[in-house]
Scaffold this motif. Structure first.
Motif, PDB file in Angstrom:
ATOM      1  N   ALA A  75       0.840  -1.192   0.000  1.00  0.00           N
ATOM      2  CA  ALA A  75       0.000   0.000   0.000  1.00  0.00           C
ATOM      3  C   ALA A  75       0.875   1.241   0.000  1.00  0.00           C
ATOM      4  N   CYS A  76       0.424   2.242  -0.748  1.00  0.00           N
ATOM      5  CA  CYS A  76       1.151   3.516  -0.842  1.00  0.00           C
ATOM      6  C   CYS A  76       0.178   4.682  -0.744  1.00  0.00           C
ATOM      7  N   ASP A  77       0.722   5.827  -0.385  1.00  0.00           N
ATOM      8  CA  ASP A  77      -0.088   7.035  -0.399  1.00  0.00           C
ATOM      9  C   ASP A  77      -0.226   7.537  -1.836  1.00  0.00           C
ATOM     10  N   ARG A  78      -0.997   8.582  -2.006  1.00  0.00           N
ATOM     11  CA  ARG A  78      -1.300   9.109  -3.343  1.00  0.00           C
ATOM     12  C   ARG A  78      -0.037   9.534  -4.095  1.00  0.00           C
ATOM     13  N   GLN A  79       0.853  10.270  -3.464  1.00  0.00           N
ATOM     14  CA  GLN A  79       2.030  10.779  -4.172  1.00  0.00           C
ATOM     15  C   GLN A  79       2.958   9.663  -4.635  1.00  0.00           C
ATOM     16  N   LYS A  80       3.227   8.708  -3.746  1.00  0.00           N
ATOM     17  CA  LYS A  80       4.108   7.604  -4.141  1.00  0.00           C
ATOM     18  C   LYS A  80       3.443   6.778  -5.243  1.00  0.00           C
ATOM     19  N   THR A  81       2.129   6.584  -5.147  1.00  0.00           N
ATOM     20  CA  THR A  81       1.401   5.850  -6.183  1.00  0.00           C
ATOM     21  C   THR A  81       1.530   6.557  -7.528  1.00  0.00           C
ATOM     22  N   ALA A  82       1.343   7.867  -7.537  1.00  0.00           N
ATOM     23  CA  ALA A  82       1.477   8.637  -8.785  1.00  0.00           C
ATOM     24  C   ALA A  82       2.895   8.506  -9.342  1.00  0.00           C
ATOM     25  N   ASP A  83       3.890   8.560  -8.477  1.00  0.00           N
ATOM     26  CA  ASP A  83       5.287   8.422  -8.920  1.00  0.00           C
ATOM     27  C   ASP A  83       5.553   7.037  -9.510  1.00  0.00           C
ATOM     28  N   ILE A  84       5.026   6.000  -8.854  1.00  0.00           N
ATOM     29  CA  ILE A  84       5.218   4.638  -9.359  1.00  0.00           C
ATOM     30  C   ILE A  84       4.522   4.467 -10.703  1.00  0.00           C
ATOM     31  N   ILE A  85       3.296   4.957 -10.807  1.00  0.00           N
ATOM     32  CA  ILE A  85       2.559   4.854 -12.074  1.00  0.00           C
ATOM     33  C   ILE A  85       3.314   5.562 -13.192  1.00  0.00           C
ATOM     34  N   GLN A  86       3.803   6.747 -12.920  1.00  0.00           N
ATOM     35  CA  GLN A  86       4.550   7.485 -13.943  1.00  0.00           C
ATOM     36  C   GLN A  86       5.800   6.715 -14.368  1.00  0.00           C
ATOM     37  N   PHE A  94       4.852  -2.441 -20.429  1.00  0.00           N
ATOM     38  CA  PHE A  94       3.579  -2.876 -19.880  1.00  0.00           C
ATOM     39  C   PHE A  94       2.412  -2.495 -20.778  1.00  0.00           C
ATOM     40  N   GLU A  95       1.420  -3.371 -20.829  1.00  0.00           N
ATOM     41  CA  GLU A  95       0.129  -3.012 -21.400  1.00  0.00           C
ATOM     42  C   GLU A  95      -0.607  -2.295 -20.275  1.00  0.00           C
ATOM     43  N   PHE A  96      -1.063  -1.106 -20.536  1.00  0.00           N
ATOM     44  CA  PHE A  96      -1.643  -0.247 -19.511  1.00  0.00           C
ATOM     45  C   PHE A  96      -3.138  -0.077 -19.765  1.00  0.00           C
ATOM     46  N   LYS A  97      -3.931  -0.277 -18.711  1.00  0.00           N
ATOM     47  CA  LYS A  97      -5.381  -0.058 -18.794  1.00  0.00           C
ATOM     48  C   LYS A  97      -5.842   0.574 -17.490  1.00  0.00           C
ATOM     49  N   PHE A  98      -6.955   1.275 -17.578  1.00  0.00           N
ATOM     50  CA  PHE A  98      -7.535   1.873 -16.379  1.00  0.00           C
ATOM     51  C   PHE A  98      -9.046   1.921 -16.545  1.00  0.00           C
ATOM     52  N   TYR A  99      -9.727   1.892 -15.404  1.00  0.00           N
ATOM     53  CA  TYR A  99     -11.182   1.889 -15.380  1.00  0.00           C
ATOM     54  C   TYR A  99     -11.625   2.928 -14.352  1.00  0.00           C
ATOM     55  N   THR A 100     -12.457   3.868 -14.785  1.00  0.00           N
ATOM     56  CA  THR A 100     -12.897   4.937 -13.892  1.00  0.00           C
ATOM     57  C   THR A 100     -13.982   4.424 -12.948  1.00  0.00           C
ATOM     58  N   ASN A 101     -14.159   5.156 -11.873  1.00  0.00           N
ATOM     59  CA  ASN A 101     -15.242   4.837 -10.946  1.00  0.00           C
ATOM     60  C   ASN A 101     -16.582   4.892 -11.666  1.00  0.00           C
ATOM     61  N   LYS A 102     -16.740   5.866 -12.554  1.00  0.00           N
ATOM     62  CA  LYS A 102     -17.986   6.023 -13.302  1.00  0.00           C
ATOM     63  C   LYS A 102     -18.235   4.810 -14.204  1.00  0.00           C
ATOM     64  N   GLN A 103     -17.187   4.298 -14.852  1.00  0.00           N
ATOM     65  CA  GLN A 103     -17.347   3.104 -15.681  1.00  0.00           C
ATOM     66  C   GLN A 103     -17.835   1.932 -14.838  1.00  0.00           C
ATOM     67  N   ILE A 104     -17.268   1.768 -13.661  1.00  0.00           N
ATOM     68  CA  ILE A 104     -17.657   0.666 -12.787  1.00  0.00           C
ATOM     69  C   ILE A 104     -19.102   0.854 -12.330  1.00  0.00           C
ATOM     70  N   GLU A 105     -19.451   2.075 -11.931  1.00  0.00           N
ATOM     71  CA  GLU A 105     -20.821   2.361 -11.480  1.00  0.00           C
ATOM     72  C   GLU A 105     -21.838   2.126 -12.580  1.00  0.00           C
ATOM     73  N   ASN A 106     -21.474   2.412 -13.827  1.00  0.00           N
ATOM     74  CA  ASN A 106     -22.403   2.274 -14.948  1.00  0.00           C
ATOM     75  C   ASN A 106     -22.376   0.896 -15.597  1.00  0.00           C
ATOM     76  N   THR A 107     -21.590  -0.023 -15.048  1.00  0.00           N
ATOM     77  CA  THR A 107     -21.571  -1.382 -15.574  1.00  0.00           C
ATOM     78  C   THR A 107     -22.841  -2.087 -15.134  1.00  0.00           C
ATOM     79  N   GLU A 108     -23.488  -2.747 -16.063  1.00  0.00           N
ATOM     80  CA  GLU A 108     -24.750  -3.409 -15.785  1.00  0.00           C
ATOM     81  C   GLU A 108     -24.491  -4.724 -15.043  1.00  0.00           C
ATOM     82  N   TRP A 109     -24.977  -4.781 -13.806  1.00  0.00           N
ATOM     83  CA  TRP A 109     -24.875  -6.003 -13.008  1.00  0.00           C
ATOM     84  C   TRP A 109     -26.255  -6.616 -12.960  1.00  0.00           C
TER      85      TRP A 109
END
Length: 181
Positions: A75-86, A94-109
């Motif tokens: 687990a990391c804080d926001r700044q270290k996470t941003a640095d690692i991602i960059q 790496f193949e890079f993908k991301f999914y927004t909170n909105k995409q998850i919320e709008n996924t039909e379950w």
């Protein structure tokens, strides 16, 4: 200093001097081996500092499956996470993908009663596809539910989590595992 790559996927015997098993002692592990049984998924802690590339990892957990290091969580804080991602984005392996909170919320379950003999409740979901047209914003990590990096040797999933009442980013690292969201 220990690198994640030095332990991920390794056998217990190869790294036993670097770790402390939190669930089994040497005698218990030997009893599993003598009986020809693989131990269940278990955990360990490191005796030395661990690094993910040049980033020191403070909070971590190492999981074993069949006596191999199966997964490393940290687990990391926001700044270290941003640095690692960059840093990961700059590596171009790496193949890079991301999914927004909105995409998850709008996924039909869908919730449907299963009429089979077992009578279990069946959960189905519409497959969530990665949208290549979206632009990733490393300065706004809170808007993402999942961030993933996959290479031939390593899968990384990053999730925004609450751990001990603290908002952190949880990294799940697996070697040669095709885990996808």
């Amino acid at each position: 200093m220990i690198q994640v790559s030095d332990i991920l996927g390794k056998d217990y015997d190869d790294i036993k001097d670097l770790i402390i098993r939190t669930d089994f002692d040497e005698e218990t592990l030997k009893s599993f081996s003598d009986a020809g049984i693989n131990p269940p998924l278990t955990d360990a802690k490191l005796k030395k500092e661990i690094y993910f590339f040049e980033f020191k990892i403070e909070r971590n957990k190492i999981s074993f499956f069949e006596n191999k290091v199966f997964e490393i969580l940290f687990a990391c804080d926001r700044q270290k996470t941003a640095d690692i991602i960059q840093d990961l984005l700059n590596q171009n392996i790496f193949e890079f993908k991301f999914y927004t909170n909105k995409q998850i919320e709008n996924t039909e379950w869908l919730n449907k009663d299963d009429d089979s003999e077992e009578g279990f409740l069946e959960w189905k979901f519409k497959r969530l596809e990665f949208d290549n047209s979206l632009v990733f914003d490393v300065n706004n990590l809170d808007m993402y539910s999942r961030i993933t990096f996959h290479s031939e040797k390593l899968s990384i999933i990053i999730k925004n989590q609450i751990i001990d009442d603290e908002a952190v980013y949880l990294f799940e690292l697996n070697q040669n595992l095709n885990k996808s969201f």
